[in-house]
Each structure stands twice: as C-alpha cells, then as structure tokens.
Design an enzyme around this catalytic site. Structure first.
Site, mmCIF file in Angstrom:
data_model
loop_
_atom_site.group_PDB
_atom_site.id
_atom_site.type_symbol
_atom_site.label_atom_id
_atom_site.label_comp_id
_atom_site.label_asym_id
_atom_site.label_seq_id
_atom_site.Cartn_x
_atom_site.Cartn_y
_atom_site.Cartn_z
ATOM 1 N N CYS A 1 -102.275 -108.527 -12.311
ATOM 2 C CA CYS A 1 -101.519 -109.678 -11.827
ATOM 3 C C CYS A 1 -102.438 -110.843 -11.451
ATOM 4 C CB CYS A 1 -100.656 -109.285 -10.635
ATOM 5 S SG CYS A 1 -101.596 -108.706 -9.208
ATOM 6 N N GLY B 1 -66.487 -90.963 -8.908
ATOM 7 C CA GLY B 1 -65.777 -90.218 -9.926
ATOM 8 C C GLY B 1 -65.321 -91.014 -11.136
ATOM 9 N N THR C 1 -64.343 -89.806 -4.444
ATOM 10 C CA THR C 1 -65.341 -88.739 -4.441
ATOM 11 C C THR C 1 -65.719 -88.350 -3.022
ATOM 12 O OG1 THR C 1 -66.245 -89.368 -6.600
ATOM 13 C CG2 THR C 1 -67.699 -88.152 -5.124
ATOM 14 N N TRP D 1 -69.150 -75.260 -8.408
ATOM 15 C CA TRP D 1 -70.135 -76.061 -9.104
ATOM 16 C C TRP D 1 -69.875 -75.935 -10.585
ATOM 17 C CZ3 TRP D 1 -72.863 -79.441 -6.483
ATOM 18 C CH2 TRP D 1 -73.122 -79.205 -5.139
ATOM 19 N N GLU E 1 -105.511 -101.178 -9.789
ATOM 20 C CA GLU E 1 -106.859 -101.653 -10.094
ATOM 21 C C GLU E 1 -107.743 -101.674 -8.845
ATOM 22 O OE1 GLU E 1 -104.040 -104.350 -12.570
ATOM 23 O OE2 GLU E 1 -103.950 -103.040 -10.800
ATOM 24 N N LEU F 1 -75.200 -87.112 -0.770
ATOM 25 C CA LEU F 1 -75.807 -88.065 -1.706
ATOM 26 C C LEU F 1 -77.271 -88.350 -1.375
ATOM 27 C CD1 LEU F 1 -72.929 -90.661 -2.294
ATOM 28 C CD2 LEU F 1 -73.501 -88.620 -3.617
#
Length: 359
Positions: A75, A292, A195, A169, A52, A203
C-alpha cells in the site's frame, strides 16, 4: 526455491488471517536472501501491522538487497498504519514480487512507487490464486456492497423441514462443522424472524479451539416480533435487529438491542438491497444468509448473492415439508439456471456451491 514456491508460501501465510482481518484483505509476505527465508509475515488483524512490516521486522538487516514476495501490492497510503511501500524502501530491499495489484484507489500504486525508488518489481505471479483468496475483499472494492453467501440445507426432494416443521438435524455433524467454518469467514449472518421464533438459534461460530471473531448476527424482522430474550441477542456476539419504518421496536431498544429501520419492497418485506446497504455502511464486507425460505428467496430473487451453498442430505421428506425457496417460475423455460462450481462429499451429505449464470 523458485519464485512460484515462495509465493505459494506467502499465500499460505495470508490464509491465516481469514477470520480476523476484515474489512482488510488477507496478505502474506516472505523475504528471501541468498536462497534462504530470512523473514515471514502475514496481516493478523485489521489495524495491526501489515504483512510486509511483520516480515521486515523478522528479517532485520538481512532484508537489505533481498527479494520480497507479497500476495497483494504494497500500500501507498497512510491509514491506521503507515504505507508499506515506505517500509520496503527504507529497508533497501532489492526486488519485490507481487501476486496481484490492489484495486483500491486509496492504496494502489505501490508497484510504480517501488520502481521509482530503483527496485526491480514483478507483478502477476499466481495472480488467479491471490485474487481467489481475497474474492470477498475484491468484490467489495468493485461493487461497494458486501459479498453474499446464501446457504440452505435440504432433503433429496428439496425440503428444509418435515411436515411437523422439524429441521434439526437435517445434515450430518461434519456438514454442520463445515457450515460453522463458513460462519467464521464472514462478517455477518442474516436470518429472518421466522427462523428465530422457530429454532431460537445462537448464530455463533462454535468450533473447538475457535479464536477468531464472531460474525454480527442480523435478524430481519419487519414487524419487530422477535422476543428480546432470544439467544441471538445474548452477549456472546454482537447483534442487529432490522425492522420496517412503521414497526414498534421500543421494547427492543429499551433492552439495549441495536435496532435500525429499513425500507420495505413491493411485497412488504425488508428490501434486501437496503439491508446490504445498511450493513456495508456498518463496515460489513461479507454476509452469510442462512434463511429461512422467505429471506433466502428475497435475496435470490433480487439477484443479490454471489455464492449459493446447498447442503443435500440423503433422506426424503415428501411434499408436505417446507421447500428451500418460495414461489417459482410458471414454466421450465423461465426457470433460472445456476453454474455449479463445486461439489463436495462431507459426512453423509453432498455440498453444492453454485453461482448465478451470466447468460
């Protein structure tokens, strides 16, 4: 333009903050005067100006008497920024159209405050769309735990690895891109030490032109066996190692890795509820559990997930490879059934989005 078209534009603007605003909600705002757009804005980043305020700055004096469309109730509280209600009242706007109210008790009440200041206020336009857009934020307000995605990739016969343990993959490049896009929408990613030891993943979100934040990388490792040289502990993103109370994690701490102790469950695994509680208190509001199988099973078995995302690759690996989840019911009647919410065809793969049945 009619109200619904303008609100859809506000929702489009709000979406631009998906990768940057957590733990805040996504919010978009459009200001109309005499049939023209005079100001637009969205919440860019937590701690920054709200939608806003951004739109009011763009509109300037033209905001006086104008109609404001906003995807979430303005808010009323002072946090890192002043109340949006005060800004709207000071700008003397004439009407405010709100998609959905704010369920956060600390911020709610904006609609009533605006009415008290003499403004016309309408609430509920495209409410379902606005609530779906902020599903992860709204979930946190309601449950006080992070929204949890559980993700896995399987062959047609439900295997995540071949007989020799290889898994890269399994899915196509477009499906992997889709998974990275999901990574970019969450605050944290969770994997098990198995994993990390098997694949040494980084990651991180790896998308061309990515400018959003990187999720916190969380490794569940009850015995603290993950080497400090693992990619998941590099400086490309923040990391957290969660261990059992009796683990010997001094080497990790000495290497500067953030380590926290988590209680274990009856099987000796890190308790997924305790994991989520630790992450919640660290400001994490959404989690992607990537596995995993042991970690995925712990969250699914505990019922601590909100969406299950399964990538199905068009290949067969036979009964020697590793299944997506461990264990299982003794009989079909005891098998848990899920609600299939969506099926997408991405690259060569099918992507199934499921949630837990309420029956």
């Amino acid at each position: 333009m009619d109200d619904a078209r303008v609100m859809r534009r506000a929702l489009e603007l709000a979406e631009r903050g998906r990768a940057t605003v957590s733990p805040n909600p996504m919010v978009g705002c459009v200001i109309m005067a005499d049939g023209d757009v005079v100001g637009e804005g969205w919440h860019h980043v937590a701690g920054g100006p709200h939608a806003e305020v951004v739109a009011l700055r763009a509109a300037g004096a033209q905001a006086r008497g104008a109609t404001v469309y906003v995807t979430l109730e303005p808010c009323t509280h002072t946090g890192r920024t002043p109340p949006c209600v005060d800004a709207l009242i000071s700008a003397a706007v004439g009407r405010v159209v709100i998609a959905t109210t704010d369920p956060n008790p600390a911020a709610a009440g904006g609609a009533d405050a605006l009415r008290g200041a003499g403004m016309a206020v309408d609430v509920g336009l495209l409410r379902d769309e606005a609530m779906a857009q902020n599903a992860m934020f709204l979930h946190g307000v309601r449950t006080r735990r992070p929204f949890v995605w559980c993700k896995g990739a399987v062959s047609l016969d439900g295997r995540v690895t071949a007989a020799d343990g290889t898994s890269r993959w399994l899915t196509s490049a477009p499906a992997r891109r889709h998974a990275h896009e999901l990574r970019g929408q969450v605050d944290a990613m969770v994997v098990g030490s198995g994993t990390v030891l098997a694949d040494d993943p980084q990651l991180t979100v790896r998308l061309d032109g990515w400018t959003g934040s990187q999720p916190l990388r969380v490794v569940l490792d009850g015995r603290a066996r993950t080497p400090v040289t693992a990619h998941v502990f590099d400086r490309d993103a923040a990391s957290l190692l969660l261990v059992a109370p009796d683990a010997h994690a001094d080497v990790a701490r000495e290497a500067g890795i953030d380590v926290a102790e988590i209680k274990t469950d009856a099987r000796g695994h890190l308790d997924p509820a305790a994991v989520l509680d630790e992450l919640w208190h660290r400001g994490v509001r959404s989690v992607l559990v990537e596995g995993g199988p042991t970690v995925l099973s712990s969250f699914v078995d505990a019922g601590l997930f909100d969406r299950l995302l399964v990538y199905v690759a068009p290949l067969l690996l036979g009964d020697v490879g590793t299944p997506l989840l461990g264990g299982g019911p003794a009989t079909l009647a005891d098998a848990e059934r899920f609600v299939l919410e969506r099926v997408e065809h991405i690259g060569d793969d099918a992507v199934l989005q499921l949630t837990r049945s309420q029956e």
